[in-house]
Design an enzyme around this catalytic site. Structure first.
Site, mmCIF file in Angstrom:
data_model
loop_
_atom_site.group_PDB
_atom_site.id
_atom_site.type_symbol
_atom_site.label_atom_id
_atom_site.label_comp_id
_atom_site.label_asym_id
_atom_site.label_seq_id
_atom_site.Cartn_x
_atom_site.Cartn_y
_atom_site.Cartn_z
ATOM 1 N N GLN A 103 0.816 23.422 19.715
ATOM 2 C CA GLN A 103 0.690 21.905 19.351
ATOM 3 C C GLN A 103 -0.294 21.370 20.263
ATOM 4 O OE1 GLN A 103 3.286 19.043 21.726
ATOM 5 N NE2 GLN A 103 4.052 18.097 19.812
ATOM 6 N N TYR A 180 0.712 9.619 23.423
ATOM 7 C CA TYR A 180 -0.407 10.277 23.654
ATOM 8 C C TYR A 180 -1.697 9.993 23.187
ATOM 9 C CZ TYR A 180 3.372 13.480 25.518
ATOM 10 O OH TYR A 180 4.511 13.733 26.208
ATOM 11 N N ARG A 355 16.960 20.436 20.340
ATOM 12 C CA ARG A 355 17.999 20.789 21.333
ATOM 13 C C ARG A 355 18.862 21.815 21.179
ATOM 14 N NH1 ARG A 355 19.074 14.159 21.798
ATOM 15 N NH2 ARG A 355 18.209 14.365 19.721
#
Length: 414
Positions: A103, A180, A355
């Site tokens: 990423q 971002y 998760r």
């Protein structure tokens, strides 16, 4: 739950030039295992365990295209020095038949690098002036990117993608969400420009689309090029789902091989990202005072009564699914095989999980062999703040990690 004509989540899927063995993607979650910016054995082991657990693709979070592009010092940079350790990581993933994605993320003004580390006097962003994120790190001003800055940034992303290819990655994911740099152009919260890169959403997404196009030109024949973006900003005054649809259409037009559908922003709406409130009892207390202050300020504005439910981003994601034909990965609270099959029945091409894989790296294997249909993850969100601990991200329910491995480069012998 699964529609008769929906593909099995265990069937192969093709993303650009890459074919995955199944439709399970480990989403990018900042693991905090690259202490001092070094790709460590802890980070490599984490992704190798995910691969051994049965996913088709695992995503190494937050690989910055430059040292100045990091949010924290403990993050990977796709530079020459990191290539041997990144190659050790991808080799480990490949040993188990999975693919690896890097990423690529630039922080822009969302950086907490010390002033003696950040080379630029002001962090870059879509617009200049007051930097609300910098309040936490005494960096009060940000720089509006001009054309020269944009061209230099495109070159950084391209060089990072080319290094990812050399490091053995099978895919790259451009991060256009969560606040971002690329999402600072897309979001109304950060972009107040009045030129060709500001105003209407079609202009706000123009620079991120330029980055995508150039990365595709550089590596798109060899690597899958994915885009992760926020379907909404998750807070009043920010981008709505109508803006998210426009972003999806723009990146489809630019040629992205797949979009990963996330939501929310790190500063403004983290609850929208994780699908549940962060109760005070579930908050870690990081030693870094800047991070601790930021988390405290963030808690003041968060909703206090958002209850987690499985596939919590489904309604938003369906709006995107109905608007584009490109491959899409559903992300958002999948905790069971029923939830996976719901996403397949809804027309999504893959499912991105976070998760539940931190809780149990082997859950996909157990879904496949039928021994389990539901994860034991409680979505308590403690793994989110565990990234600041010495050993990095881990599930508090299923055991810790060996912090000593965060001190050893991934390519070191032994």
């Amino acid at each position: 739950m699964q529609a008769n004509d929906a593909p099995s989540p265990f069937s192969p899927v093709t993303i650009g030039p890459l074919t995955l063995r199944n439709r399970f993607i480990k989403s990018a979650t900042n693991e905090g295992k690259a202490k001092g910016g070094v790709v460590t054995k802890a980070l490599a082991r984490f992704h190798e365990q995910i691969a051994a657990g049965g996913v088709g693709l695992t995503t190494v979070a937050y690989c910055s295209p430059s040292l100045d592009g990091r949010t924290f010092v403990d993050q990977v940079t796709l530079d020459e020095a990191s290539l041997p350790d990144l190659k050790a990581l991808t080799d480990g993933v490949h040993r188990h038949g999975a693919a690896a994605s890097a990423q690529i993320t630039h922080a822009g003004c969302f950086t907490f690098l010390p002033k003696d580390v950040l080379k630029a006097s002001r962090p870059l962003s879509a617009s200049g002036g007051f930097n609300k994120v910098g309040v936490m790190s005494n960096r009060w001003l940000k720089k509006r990117m001009d054309r020269a800055d944009m061209d230099a940034m495109i070159a950084e992303f391209v060089a990072a993608a080319e290094r990812a290819r050399r490091a053995g990655f099978d895919a790259v994911e451009l991060h256009m969400g969560h606040g971002y740099l690329l999402s600072q152009f897309i979001s109304k919260f950060y972009n107040s420009r009045r030129d060709d890169y500001g105003g209407a959403i079609e202009r706000r997404v123009r620079f991120p689309s330029e980055v995508l196009g150039r990365v595709l030109d550089a590596v798109g024949k060899d690597l899958a090029v994915l885009v992760k973006f926020s379907m909404t900003d998750g807070k009043a005054g920010g981008n709505t789902i109508e803006d998210g649809v426009a972003v999806a259409r723009a990146i489809e037009a630019a040629g992205a091989h797949m979009a990963v559908l996330s939501n929310g922003m790190n500063v403004e709406s983290i609850t929208a990202m994780f699908g549940s409130s962060f109760p005070k009892s579930n908050r870690a207390r990081p030693a870094n005072p800047i991070i601790a202050l930021g988390m405290w300020l963030q808690a003041l504005s968060e909703p206090k009564d958002v209850v987690f439910h499985e596939n919590y981003l489904r309604d938003l994601a369906l709006r995107i699914r109905r608007s584009v034909k490109m491959p899409l990965a559903y992300l958002g609270g999948v905790q069971s095989l029923d939830g996976v099959e719901q996403a397949m029945a809804d027309g999504f091409d893959a499912v991105a999980l976070g998760r539940i894989l931190i809780h149990d790296a082997d859950i996909i294997n157990r879904f496949r062999d039928g021994s389990e249909r539901r994860s034991g993850c409680t979505a308590c969100n403690l793994c989110v703040t565990m990234m600041y601990s010495p050993g990095g991200t881990a599930c508090v329910l299923t055991g810790g990690v060996d912090a000593e491995l965060t001190k050893i480069p991934a390519s070191a012998a032994g």
